[in-house]
Enzyme design. Structure first.
Site, mmCIF file in Angstrom:
data_model
loop_
_atom_site.group_PDB
_atom_site.id
_atom_site.type_symbol
_atom_site.label_atom_id
_atom_site.label_comp_id
_atom_site.label_asym_id
_atom_site.label_seq_id
_atom_site.Cartn_x
_atom_site.Cartn_y
_atom_site.Cartn_z
ATOM 1 N N ASN A 84 0.837 -1.191 0.000
ATOM 2 C CA ASN A 84 0.000 0.000 0.000
ATOM 3 C C ASN A 84 0.885 1.259 0.000
ATOM 4 O O ASN A 84 2.101 1.186 0.164
ATOM 5 C CB ASN A 84 -0.920 -0.035 1.228
ATOM 6 C CG ASN A 84 -2.253 0.622 0.964
ATOM 7 O OD1 ASN A 84 -2.318 1.663 0.324
ATOM 8 N ND2 ASN A 84 -3.324 0.015 1.456
ATOM 9 N N HIS A 115 22.430 3.223 13.510
ATOM 10 C CA HIS A 115 23.100 4.194 14.378
ATOM 11 C C HIS A 115 23.191 3.653 15.795
ATOM 12 O O HIS A 115 22.271 2.983 16.267
ATOM 13 C CB HIS A 115 22.338 5.527 14.388
ATOM 14 C CG HIS A 115 22.077 6.056 13.014
ATOM 15 N ND1 HIS A 115 23.076 6.565 12.214
ATOM 16 C CD2 HIS A 115 20.940 6.127 12.289
ATOM 17 C CE1 HIS A 115 22.567 6.937 11.059
ATOM 18 N NE2 HIS A 115 21.268 6.670 11.080
ATOM 19 N N ALA A 156 -2.520 -2.532 13.450
ATOM 20 C CA ALA A 156 -2.049 -1.201 13.044
ATOM 21 C C ALA A 156 -1.202 -0.554 14.135
ATOM 22 O O ALA A 156 -1.462 -0.726 15.331
ATOM 23 C CB ALA A 156 -3.258 -0.316 12.742
ATOM 24 N N ARG A 176 2.873 -7.900 20.941
ATOM 25 C CA ARG A 176 2.723 -9.155 21.697
ATOM 26 C C ARG A 176 1.589 -9.946 21.065
ATOM 27 O O ARG A 176 0.628 -9.351 20.565
ATOM 28 C CB ARG A 176 2.322 -8.872 23.142
ATOM 29 C CG ARG A 176 3.238 -7.890 23.835
ATOM 30 C CD ARG A 176 4.127 -8.604 24.845
ATOM 31 N NE ARG A 176 4.822 -7.638 25.668
ATOM 32 C CZ ARG A 176 6.139 -7.496 25.715
ATOM 33 N NH1 ARG A 176 6.923 -8.238 24.947
ATOM 34 N NH2 ARG A 176 6.699 -6.606 26.505
HETATM 35 C C1 COA Z 1 -5.807 -6.480 12.432
HETATM 36 C C2 COA Z 1 -7.058 -5.946 13.114
HETATM 37 C C3 COA Z 1 -8.205 -5.843 12.068
HETATM 38 C C4 COA Z 1 -7.437 -6.947 14.202
HETATM 39 O O1 COA Z 1 -8.611 -6.535 14.779
HETATM 40 P P1 COA Z 1 -9.527 -7.546 15.627
HETATM 41 O O2 COA Z 1 -9.481 -8.939 15.107
HETATM 42 O O3 COA Z 1 -10.840 -6.917 15.727
HETATM 43 O O4 COA Z 1 -8.812 -7.536 17.007
HETATM 44 P P2 COA Z 1 -9.429 -8.112 18.332
HETATM 45 O O5 COA Z 1 -10.816 -7.600 18.517
HETATM 46 O O6 COA Z 1 -9.279 -9.589 18.354
HETATM 47 O O7 COA Z 1 -8.492 -7.452 19.422
HETATM 48 C C5 COA Z 1 -8.056 -8.178 20.477
HETATM 49 C C6 COA Z 1 -7.383 -7.210 21.425
HETATM 50 O O8 COA Z 1 -6.304 -6.565 20.745
HETATM 51 C C7 COA Z 1 -6.444 -5.151 20.836
HETATM 52 N N1 COA Z 1 -5.998 -4.568 19.560
HETATM 53 C C8 COA Z 1 -6.561 -4.728 18.344
HETATM 54 N N2 COA Z 1 -5.855 -4.066 17.435
HETATM 55 C C9 COA Z 1 -4.842 -3.453 18.082
HETATM 56 C C10 COA Z 1 -3.780 -2.618 17.675
HETATM 57 N N3 COA Z 1 -3.611 -2.286 16.411
HETATM 58 N N4 COA Z 1 -2.910 -2.187 18.601
HETATM 59 C C11 COA Z 1 -3.078 -2.515 19.918
HETATM 60 N N5 COA Z 1 -4.069 -3.325 20.361
HETATM 61 C C12 COA Z 1 -4.951 -3.786 19.454
HETATM 62 C C13 COA Z 1 -7.916 -4.929 21.057
HETATM 63 O O9 COA Z 1 -8.156 -3.701 21.705
HETATM 64 C C14 COA Z 1 -8.269 -6.095 21.934
HETATM 65 O O10 COA Z 1 -7.853 -5.831 23.255
HETATM 66 P P3 COA Z 1 -8.737 -6.338 24.514
HETATM 67 O O11 COA Z 1 -8.773 -7.833 24.411
HETATM 68 O O12 COA Z 1 -7.964 -5.826 25.688
HETATM 69 O O13 COA Z 1 -10.075 -5.719 24.342
HETATM 70 C C15 COA Z 1 -6.773 -4.566 13.732
HETATM 71 O O14 COA Z 1 -5.846 -4.714 14.781
HETATM 72 C C16 COA Z 1 -6.181 -3.567 12.755
HETATM 73 O O15 COA Z 1 -4.980 -3.387 12.684
HETATM 74 N N6 COA Z 1 -7.026 -2.889 11.991
HETATM 75 C C17 COA Z 1 -6.553 -1.905 11.008
HETATM 76 C C18 COA Z 1 -6.057 -2.644 9.775
HETATM 77 C C19 COA Z 1 -5.393 -1.721 8.804
HETATM 78 O O16 COA Z 1 -4.360 -1.127 9.071
HETATM 79 N N7 COA Z 1 -5.984 -1.604 7.631
HETATM 80 C C20 COA Z 1 -5.448 -0.744 6.614
HETATM 81 C C21 COA Z 1 -5.487 -1.401 5.264
HETATM 82 S S1 COA Z 1 -4.236 -2.631 5.047
#
Ligand code: COA
Length: 190
Positions: A84, A115, A156, A176
């Site tokens: 992307n 560095h 993300a 993690r």
């Molecule tokens: C990958 C993704 C969709 C996963 O979401 P998900 O399956 O709904 O995640 P979950 O609901 O299983 O989350 C589990 C836990 O992780 C946490 N979590 C989810 N994404 C997180 C992140 N990016 N950073 C930190 N914690 C995160 C949630 O808050 C949740 O915590 P909890 O158990 O204490 O409530 C999401 O993390 C993400 O990154 N979305 C954006 C994707 C993106 O960048 N798209 C752009 C196009 S490529």
């Protein structure tokens, strides 16, 4: 209206593929596969061995993508890999990206710290290995020497400082494992 199946759409797709093929040929890669789509600002600086597979797509239409292989370094990218906007890959030593990999906007992959943090500090350097069917969300940074197992997803804004096992969802700074993913054999993300 034109779509991918109308004569206009087919022509547009053919033009994009031809453009992608030409840009791939000019990239300096040792091998570049078939059905390449390269749009917008995608900068290749390939001074080391670089091999890129089939169905490579890079969309630099919103922010420039940078793909660098330094002299003496190596970069391999498998088949069906999507970059992307804003993605940066910088291979000083060895970066390996598998098949069916999705890199979200502004993902950054580098295999050398470059560095010192303080005088005499050990610089991290080492292969970065991204397995098959991996999805890195927006803004993920992958640190030198880290492997991400097949099927895994990184949330993300995460910073991946240690190896992530296969079929895991990992997130945070540092990243993690949050949970295991159930991924049937042969299933790939789109
Ligand atoms: C990958 C993704 C969709 C996963 O979401 P998900 O399956 O709904 O995640 P979950 O609901 O299983 O989350 C589990 C836990 O992780 C946490 N979590 C989810 N994404 C997180 C992140 N990016 N950073 C930190 N914690 C995160 C949630 O808050 C949740 O915590 P909890 O158990 O204490 O409530 C999401 O993390 C993400 O990154 N979305 C954006 C994707 C993106 O960048 N798209 C752009 C196009 S490529």
């Amino acid at each position: 209206m034109s779509n991918g199946k109308s004569p206009d759409g087919l022509l547009t797709n053919a033009k994009r593929l031809i453009k992608g093929t030409v840009r791939a040929m000019l990239s300096g890669a040792e091998r570049f596969g078939k059905r390449t789509l390269i749009g917008g600002r995608v900068k290749f600086a390939l001074d080391g061995k670089t091999v890129i597979g089939d169905q490579f797509t890079a969309d630099g239409s919103l922010s420039a993508i940078s793909i660098r292989t330094r002299k003496g370094g190596a970069l391999s990218i498998g088949n069906h890999v999507y970059l992307n906007s804003g993605v940066s890959i910088d291979a000083w030593h060895d970066v390996q990206i598998g098949n069916d990999v999705l890199l979200g906007p502004f993902v950054s992959i580098i295999d050398n710290d470059r560095h010192e943090v303080e005088p005499g500090a050990i610089l991290q350097r080492g292969p970065v290995i991204i397995g098959n069917n991996v999805w890195l969300g927006r803004n993920v940074a992958v640190m030198p020497g880290v492997s991400i197992g097949n099927g895994s997803v990184i949330g993300a804004n995460s910073v991946v400082t240690k190896d992530i096992p296969p079929n895991s969802f990992a997130a945070g700074v540092p990243a993690r494992v949050v949970r295991e993913l159930t991924i049937p054999d042969g299933w790939v993300r789109h």
